[in-house]
Design a protein around this motif. Structure first.
Motif, PDB file in Angstrom:
ATOM      1  N   ILE A 204       1.040  -1.401   0.268  1.00 10.33           N
ATOM      2  CA  ILE A 204      -0.073  -0.031  -0.243  1.00 10.33           C
ATOM      3  C   ILE A 204       0.987   1.528  -0.533  1.00 10.33           C
ATOM      4  O   ILE A 204       1.991   1.368   0.563  1.00 10.33           O
ATOM      5  CB  ILE A 204      -1.034   0.124   1.444  1.00 10.33           C
ATOM      6  N   GLY A 205       0.774   2.226  -1.004  1.00 11.26           N
ATOM      7  CA  GLY A 205       0.935   3.129  -1.142  1.00 11.26           C
ATOM      8  C   GLY A 205       0.509   4.227  -0.512  1.00 11.26           C
ATOM      9  O   GLY A 205      -0.418   4.882  -1.127  1.00 11.26           O
ATOM     10  N   LEU A 206       1.169   5.386   0.087  1.00 11.02           N
ATOM     11  CA  LEU A 206       0.591   6.593   0.784  1.00 11.02           C
ATOM     12  C   LEU A 206       1.606   7.814  -0.248  1.00 11.02           C
ATOM     13  O   LEU A 206       3.012   7.538   0.387  1.00 11.02           O
ATOM     14  CB  LEU A 206       0.540   6.628   1.607  1.00 11.02           C
ATOM     15  N   GLU A 207       0.731   8.980  -0.811  1.00 11.48           N
ATOM     16  CA  GLU A 207       1.577   9.873  -1.400  1.00 11.48           C
ATOM     17  C   GLU A 207       0.660  11.240  -0.736  1.00 11.48           C
ATOM     18  O   GLU A 207      -0.364  11.302  -1.379  1.00 11.48           O
ATOM     19  CB  GLU A 207       1.280   9.635  -2.954  1.00 11.48           C
ATOM     20  N   GLY A 208       2.046  12.148  -0.591  1.00 11.43           N
ATOM     21  CA  GLY A 208       1.345  13.516  -0.235  1.00 11.43           C
ATOM     22  C   GLY A 208       2.145  14.729  -0.175  1.00 11.43           C
ATOM     23  O   GLY A 208       2.679  15.486   0.473  1.00 11.43           O
ATOM     24  N   SER A 209       3.045  14.885  -1.049  1.00 11.09           N
ATOM     25  CA  SER A 209       4.556  15.309  -1.496  1.00 11.09           C
ATOM     26  C   SER A 209       3.588  17.117  -2.177  1.00 11.09           C
ATOM     27  O   SER A 209       4.310  18.026  -1.252  1.00 11.09           O
ATOM     28  CB  SER A 209       5.247  15.360  -2.136  1.00 11.09           C
ATOM     29  N   ALA A 210       2.595  17.189  -1.942  1.00 12.33           N
ATOM     30  CA  ALA A 210       2.231  18.592  -2.742  1.00 12.33           C
ATOM     31  C   ALA A 210       0.500  18.263  -2.117  1.00 12.33           C
ATOM     32  O   ALA A 210      -0.004  18.550  -1.209  1.00 12.33           O
ATOM     33  CB  ALA A 210       2.068  18.790  -3.782  1.00 12.33           C
ATOM     34  N   ASN A 211      -0.543  19.130  -3.390  1.00 13.72           N
ATOM     35  CA  ASN A 211      -1.633  18.830  -3.088  1.00 13.72           C
ATOM     36  C   ASN A 211      -2.831  17.689  -3.092  1.00 13.72           C
ATOM     37  O   ASN A 211      -4.048  18.120  -2.776  1.00 13.72           O
ATOM     38  CB  ASN A 211      -2.374  20.128  -3.473  1.00 13.72           C
ATOM     39  N   LYS A 212      -2.095  16.942  -4.093  1.00 12.55           N
ATOM     40  CA  LYS A 212      -2.356  16.173  -4.115  1.00 12.55           C
ATOM     41  C   LYS A 212      -2.178  14.639  -3.179  1.00 12.55           C
ATOM     42  O   LYS A 212      -1.438  14.444  -2.533  1.00 12.55           O
ATOM     43  CB  LYS A 212      -2.524  14.808  -5.911  1.00 12.55           C
TER      44      LYS A 212
ATOM     45  N   GLU B 142     -11.805  -1.369  -1.895  1.00 11.31           N
ATOM     46  CA  GLU B 142     -11.988  -0.851  -2.943  1.00 11.31           C
ATOM     47  C   GLU B 142     -10.668  -2.241  -3.550  1.00 11.31           C
ATOM     48  O   GLU B 142     -11.085  -2.756  -5.307  1.00 11.31           O
ATOM     49  CB  GLU B 142     -11.324   0.139  -4.047  1.00 11.31           C
ATOM     50  N   ALA B 143      -9.862  -2.748  -3.541  1.00  7.89           N
ATOM     51  CA  ALA B 143      -8.713  -2.761  -3.813  1.00  7.89           C
ATOM     52  C   ALA B 143      -8.892  -5.013  -3.153  1.00  7.89           C
ATOM     53  O   ALA B 143      -8.823  -5.979  -3.737  1.00  7.89           O
ATOM     54  CB  ALA B 143      -6.773  -3.984  -3.007  1.00  7.89           C
ATOM     55  N   GLY B 144      -9.919  -5.439  -2.457  1.00 11.56           N
ATOM     56  CA  GLY B 144     -10.812  -6.746  -2.274  1.00 11.56           C
ATOM     57  C   GLY B 144     -10.037  -7.042  -1.005  1.00 11.56           C
ATOM     58  O   GLY B 144      -9.517  -8.096  -1.099  1.00 11.56           O
ATOM     59  N   ILE B 145      -8.773  -6.219  -0.067  1.00 14.29           N
ATOM     60  CA  ILE B 145      -7.980  -7.371   0.279  1.00 14.29           C
ATOM     61  C   ILE B 145      -8.360  -7.094   1.994  1.00 14.29           C
ATOM     62  O   ILE B 145      -8.867  -5.202   2.156  1.00 14.29           O
ATOM     63  CB  ILE B 145      -6.877  -7.137  -0.132  1.00 14.29           C
ATOM     64  N   THR B 146      -7.493  -7.425   2.814  1.00 19.74           N
ATOM     65  CA  THR B 146      -7.748  -6.776   4.140  1.00 19.74           C
ATOM     66  C   THR B 146      -6.160  -5.902   4.695  1.00 19.74           C
ATOM     67  O   THR B 146      -4.801  -6.752   4.126  1.00 19.74           O
ATOM     68  CB  THR B 146      -8.104  -7.821   5.268  1.00 19.74           C
ATOM     69  N   ILE B 147      -5.881  -6.277   5.897  1.00 18.16           N
ATOM     70  CA  ILE B 147      -4.845  -6.027   6.437  1.00 18.16           C
ATOM     71  C   ILE B 147      -3.844  -6.127   6.176  1.00 18.16           C
ATOM     72  O   ILE B 147      -2.466  -6.869   6.254  1.00 18.16           O
ATOM     73  CB  ILE B 147      -4.730  -5.392   7.855  1.00 18.16           C
ATOM     74  N   ASN B 148      -4.293  -8.140   7.297  1.00 17.42           N
ATOM     75  CA  ASN B 148      -3.454  -8.824   6.297  1.00 17.42           C
ATOM     76  C   ASN B 148      -2.779  -9.985   5.342  1.00 17.42           C
ATOM     77  O   ASN B 148      -1.262  -9.958   5.282  1.00 17.42           O
ATOM     78  CB  ASN B 148      -3.822 -10.425   7.003  1.00 17.42           C
ATOM     79  N   ASP B 149      -3.467  -8.867   4.098  1.00 20.37           N
ATOM     80  CA  ASP B 149      -2.251  -9.312   2.313  1.00 20.37           C
ATOM     81  C   ASP B 149      -1.815  -8.548   2.542  1.00 20.37           C
ATOM     82  O   ASP B 149      -1.048  -8.851   1.417  1.00 20.37           O
ATOM     83  CB  ASP B 149      -3.674  -9.176   1.958  1.00 20.37           C
ATOM     84  N   VAL B 150      -1.598  -7.620   3.038  1.00 21.79           N
ATOM     85  CA  VAL B 150      -0.441  -6.434   3.111  1.00 21.79           C
ATOM     86  C   VAL B 150       1.499  -6.716   3.388  1.00 21.79           C
ATOM     87  O   VAL B 150       1.268  -7.252   4.285  1.00 21.79           O
ATOM     88  CB  VAL B 150      -0.522  -5.028   3.462  1.00 21.79           C
TER      89      VAL B 150
ATOM     90  N   ARG C  50       3.875   5.937   9.315  1.00 22.34           N
ATOM     91  CA  ARG C  50       4.613   5.205  10.979  1.00 22.34           C
ATOM     92  C   ARG C  50       3.182   4.925  11.324  1.00 22.34           C
ATOM     93  O   ARG C  50       3.733   3.237  12.173  1.00 22.34           O
ATOM     94  CB  ARG C  50       5.604   6.427  11.230  1.00 22.34           C
ATOM     95  N   THR C  51       2.884   5.362  11.498  1.00 23.89           N
ATOM     96  CA  THR C  51       0.617   4.556  12.149  1.00 23.89           C
ATOM     97  C   THR C  51       0.609   3.809  11.841  1.00 23.89           C
ATOM     98  O   THR C  51       0.989   3.121  12.661  1.00 23.89           O
ATOM     99  CB  THR C  51      -0.240   5.701  12.491  1.00 23.89           C
ATOM    100  N   LEU C  52       0.589   3.494  10.614  1.00 25.07           N
ATOM    101  CA  LEU C  52       0.193   2.628   9.404  1.00 25.07           C
ATOM    102  C   LEU C  52       1.082   1.573  10.051  1.00 25.07           C
ATOM    103  O   LEU C  52       0.446   0.128  10.707  1.00 25.07           O
ATOM    104  CB  LEU C  52      -0.560   2.577   8.646  1.00 25.07           C
ATOM    105  N   SER C  53       2.323   1.607  10.068  1.00 24.81           N
ATOM    106  CA  SER C  53       3.355  -0.009  10.270  1.00 24.81           C
ATOM    107  C   SER C  53       3.678  -0.168  11.712  1.00 24.81           C
ATOM    108  O   SER C  53       3.930  -1.683  11.906  1.00 24.81           O
ATOM    109  CB  SER C  53       4.638   0.959  10.182  1.00 24.81           C
ATOM    110  N   LEU C  54       3.782   0.907  12.487  1.00 24.41           N
ATOM    111  CA  LEU C  54       3.146   0.454  13.791  1.00 24.41           C
ATOM    112  C   LEU C  54       1.767  -0.751  14.744  1.00 24.41           C
ATOM    113  O   LEU C  54       1.649  -1.268  15.241  1.00 24.41           O
ATOM    114  CB  LEU C  54       3.387   1.530  15.023  1.00 24.41           C
ATOM    115  N   LEU C  55       0.614   0.134  13.982  1.00 26.15           N
ATOM    116  CA  LEU C  55      -0.036  -0.535  14.516  1.00 26.15           C
ATOM    117  C   LEU C  55      -0.508  -1.905  13.802  1.00 26.15           C
ATOM    118  O   LEU C  55      -1.083  -3.473  14.131  1.00 26.15           O
ATOM    119  CB  LEU C  55      -1.989   0.407  13.760  1.00 26.15           C
ATOM    120  N   TRP C  56      -0.039  -2.103  12.705  1.00 32.55           N
ATOM    121  CA  TRP C  56      -0.614  -3.271  11.747  1.00 32.55           C
ATOM    122  C   TRP C  56       0.531  -4.416  11.747  1.00 32.55           C
ATOM    123  O   TRP C  56       0.899  -5.709  10.624  1.00 32.55           O
ATOM    124  CB  TRP C  56      -0.153  -2.882   9.849  1.00 32.55           C
ATOM    125  N   ASN C  57       2.189  -4.083  12.502  1.00 30.91           N
ATOM    126  CA  ASN C  57       3.386  -3.940  12.386  1.00 30.91           C
ATOM    127  C   ASN C  57       3.228  -4.769  11.022  1.00 30.91           C
ATOM    128  O   ASN C  57       4.510  -6.470  10.848  1.00 30.91           O
ATOM    129  CB  ASN C  57       3.151  -5.410  12.973  1.00 30.91           C
TER     130      ASN C  57
END
Length: 336
Positions: free
Chosen positions: A4-12, A68-76, A99-106
């Motif tokens: 899973i990828g998070l992008e937020g370097s500008a206004n998108k 939308e991807a049809g997956i759960t946290i365990n699949d990542v 970082r929060t997702l990494s810690l929550l989901w290990n």
């Protein structure tokens, strides 16, 4: 493997989920969701306001992307995020979310260079093998070619990027920022009839072109329409890009051009670059707004490529930086 990828370097703000098949083959785009912070006409987007937007919407976008991807946290398998370059406050918001997702989901973290994300997404979508890359966006304008596991920068603007030039010009003319100032300039330019003689130099600065576009017609003194201004700006700046890209192609012996970045979905720059590439016996490769404009799936894709080579970002090193050079990245996943 799934990232899973998070992008937020500008206004998108973008969140995407991608799957790389175990036995190779093309990547599968499972979801690619984006939400844009749009400022009023005549105004740019401030870092603090953009950061608030990202913090407000990131949780919902992650939930929607997984659904939308049809997956759960365990699949990542890993959490990828934009480490830089970009605007400080928005980058910090997304890094904190990752970082929060990494810690929550290990799950392991992978910091991704924004520019390399654009390049790898473009290569994946278009199938371009070893092109000269024209990277044109709001914050970066670079001509790039690959060599020895690095993306080497052959040329770049030193003052403002092409996208920033268009953004500032749109603010000068009070052109709407919805859906994007560059897009609205492109549409206006289609109705332009007067090509103004404004500064053209491949070793100059783009701010000069932006300011020159506000002048009257030097030949007649008549007022110039916004459409004429947009037409003249596009034709001049894009011609500069075509020339410097052709120089790089001649230097490395390539006949392929890959256009990436938000400005890369402009149909006129694709057309002009295509004519040049055709004359050289080659072709131009480009994508539409789903993958040219900043998005989460490009970060997931580039991050997963790095993760598969054994790269991870430790929690202590999970920072973000406004300055992160394209040629600083070790492209360990390429052997050619």
């Amino acid at each position: 493997m799934i990232a899973i990828g998070l992008e937020g370097s500008a206004n998108k703000l973008g969140v995407g989920v991608i799957l790389h098949p175990a036995k190779g083959g093309p990547a599968q785009m499972l979801s690619n969701i984006r939400d844009t912070y749009v400022s009023p006409p005549g105004e740019g987007f401030l870092p603090k306001d953009t950061a608030i937007h990202h913090r407000t919407h990131v949780t919902d976008l992650v939930k929607c992307a997984l659904k939308e991807a049809g997956i759960t946290i365990n699949d990542v398998d890993c959490i990828c995020y934009t480490k830089g370059p970009g605007m400080g406050a928005p980058l910090q918001s997304v890094a904190l979310a990752a970082r929060t997702l990494s810690l929550l989901w290990n799950k392991p973290l992978v910091g991704v260079n924004h520019c390399v994300g654009h390049i790898e997404m473009g290569r994946e979508i278009t199938g371009a093998t070893n092109p000269v890359v024209l990277y044109v966006s709001g914050g970066n304008t670079q001509v790039i070619a690959y060599s020895s596991q690095r993306y080497r920068i052959f040329g770049e603007t030193l003052d403002i990027a092409v996208g920033n030039c268009l953004d500032r010009f749109a603010r000068t003319l009070n052109i709407s920022n919805d859906p994007a100032p560059g897009y609205n300039i492109e549409q206006l330019a289609k109705n332009g009839n007067v090509l103004l003689d404004i500064p053209y130099a491949v070793k100059d600065e783009l701010a000069g072109q932006m300011k020159a576009g506000t002048l009257k017609d030097p030949a007649t003194g008549d007022a110039i329409t916004p459409a004429d201004l947009c037409f003249s700006l596009q034709e001049t700046v894009f011609a500069m890009l075509v020339e410097i890209t052709e120089r790089a192609m001649a230097h490395v012996g390539s006949n392929q051009v890959l256009i990436v970045g938000g400005v890369g979905c402009n149909e006129r720059v694709q057309e002009m670059m295509g004519m040049m590439a055709k004359d050289r016996g080659g072709g131009v490769y480009a994508t539409d707004e789903r993958f040219c404009i900043d998005n989460g799936i490009m970060i997931a894709h580039a991050g997963l490529l790095a993760y598969r080579t054994g790269f991870e970002t430790t929690l202590d090193d999970s920072i973000c930086t406004q300055r992160f050079r394209t040629d600083d990245v070790h492209v360990a996943w390429r052997e050619d």
